[in-house]
Design a protein around this motif. Sequence first.
Motif, PDB file in Angstrom:
ATOM      1  N   ALA A   1      42.076  13.382 -50.251  1.00 60.60           N
ATOM      2  CA  ALA A   1      40.915  12.882 -50.984  1.00 60.60           C
ATOM      3  C   ALA A   1      39.689  13.673 -50.562  1.00 60.60           C
ATOM      4  CB  ALA A   1      40.685  11.396 -50.710  1.00 60.60           C
TER       5      ALA A   1
ATOM      6  N   ILE B   1      35.122   8.010 -48.792  1.00 61.58           N
ATOM      7  CA  ILE B   1      36.137   8.653 -49.619  1.00 61.58           C
ATOM      8  C   ILE B   1      35.782   8.465 -51.097  1.00 61.58           C
ATOM      9  CG2 ILE B   1      38.531   8.418 -50.414  1.00 61.58           C
ATOM     10  CD1 ILE B   1      39.363   7.957 -47.553  1.00 61.58           C
TER      11      ILE B   1
ATOM     12  N   GLU C   1      37.129   7.749 -54.193  1.00 67.36           N
ATOM     13  CA  GLU C   1      38.432   7.181 -54.549  1.00 67.36           C
ATOM     14  C   GLU C   1      39.065   7.852 -55.765  1.00 67.36           C
ATOM     15  OE1 GLU C   1      40.195   5.198 -52.837  1.00 67.36           O
ATOM     16  OE2 GLU C   1      38.742   4.483 -51.343  1.00 67.36           O
TER      17      GLU C   1
ATOM     18  N   THR D   1      39.295  10.813 -56.327  1.00 63.77           N
ATOM     19  CA  THR D   1      39.937  12.071 -55.949  1.00 63.77           C
ATOM     20  C   THR D   1      41.182  11.836 -55.085  1.00 63.77           C
ATOM     21  OG1 THR D   1      38.675  12.367 -53.883  1.00 63.77           O
ATOM     22  CG2 THR D   1      37.668  13.179 -55.939  1.00 63.77           C
ATOM     23  N   TYR D   2      41.495  10.586 -54.803  1.00 60.50           N
ATOM     24  CA  TYR D   2      42.627  10.275 -53.923  1.00 60.50           C
ATOM     25  C   TYR D   2      43.946  10.573 -54.628  1.00 60.50           C
ATOM     26  CZ  TYR D   2      45.830   7.609 -50.960  1.00 60.50           C
ATOM     27  OH  TYR D   2      46.872   7.233 -50.150  1.00 60.50           O
TER      28      TYR D   2
ATOM     29  N   THR E   1      43.669  16.499 -56.065  1.00 65.65           N
ATOM     30  CA  THR E   1      42.379  16.138 -55.458  1.00 65.65           C
ATOM     31  C   THR E   1      41.304  17.159 -55.814  1.00 65.65           C
ATOM     32  OG1 THR E   1      43.314  14.888 -53.622  1.00 65.65           O
ATOM     33  CG2 THR E   1      41.185  15.925 -53.243  1.00 65.65           C
TER      34      THR E   1
ATOM     35  N   LYS F   1      43.449   6.001 -44.264  1.00 65.62           N
ATOM     36  CA  LYS F   1      42.192   6.567 -44.743  1.00 65.62           C
ATOM     37  C   LYS F   1      41.233   6.870 -43.588  1.00 65.62           C
ATOM     38  CE  LYS F   1      42.574   4.922 -49.462  1.00 65.62           C
ATOM     39  NZ  LYS F   1      41.981   4.177 -50.593  1.00 65.62           N
TER      40      LYS F   1
END
Length: 313
Positions: A21, A30, A32, A34-35, A60, A288
């Motif tokens: 991510a 983060i 999210e 792009t996770y 990602t 994470k």
Amino acid sequence: MTKNGTYVVGVDIGGTHISSAVVDVKQKKILEETYATSHVANLEPFDVIMETWASTLNKTINASQNLALKGIGFAIPGPFNYKEGIAMYPEGFKYGALHEIKVVQNLTPLLISSDEIPIRFLNDATSFAVGEAWLAEEEGLERQLFITLGTGLGAGFVENGIPVVNGPNVPPNGCLWNLPYKDGMADDYFSTRGCVNAYHELSGETVTGVKELALLFEFDPLAKQMFTEFGTDLGSFLAPWLKRFNADALVLGGNISKAYACFGQALQASLNQNEVCIPIRISNHMEKGAIVGCTRVFDQDFWKNVKNNLPEL
């Protein structure tokens, strides 16, 4: 994409997965959207593993929508030469197909970025520890021991946000897993296989993992005994290092920590019996936390403090 941005890709490599991510390092957050995550069959050939890693990272990178990416940080288990980015996994074992492979040289050509993004590496347990400490720095704790309890025993001794891997107050390389314990080493006992084996010795029954044992806890006295002994033993094993490091807190992560209700009371009692009276915290971030933590390798001050101490095995 440029290399001077405030966004870093964090990557968590597990025994059976890769997750990645984009992290907004200013916000410690983060992104999210792009996770991405994928299952990895860690005994597959080299090219299959590389293609799975690249495919996940490309999802990602593609989802970052041309954000200025400063680099890619990997939270990756050992044995690994973190200075040179060379996998040292034994052939025939987990990720053995990567034995002596230079990850950057083999992975970079498979990435979709128009620019060559710099890649740096940090131990996965260290990444978890650094991420957890960074996300909780407002608590004002100076020295914390972070352990991950799962397929193995990971550890990270962190002082003021920086991992401590050398010196008289920590074990060599800041590792606990390989320290002698009972008839083997700590990793043999404070891990999923350790719990499964302990229950088998008590009951003669075979279970699939700690999640199943936790479900048995309320009505199976042998499962309860296993967890009690696990917590007691873990406390007596950790106590000398918590004292030596003068830790302000103990933080638990990994899948076994999800069963804390089953062994937490015994762990706390064992620490108290060994004259260690510090708070125990369960990670809110788990995987994470490692994704966030490994992005710290692109913080100039952090990198200056750790780059010369990265384990080479």
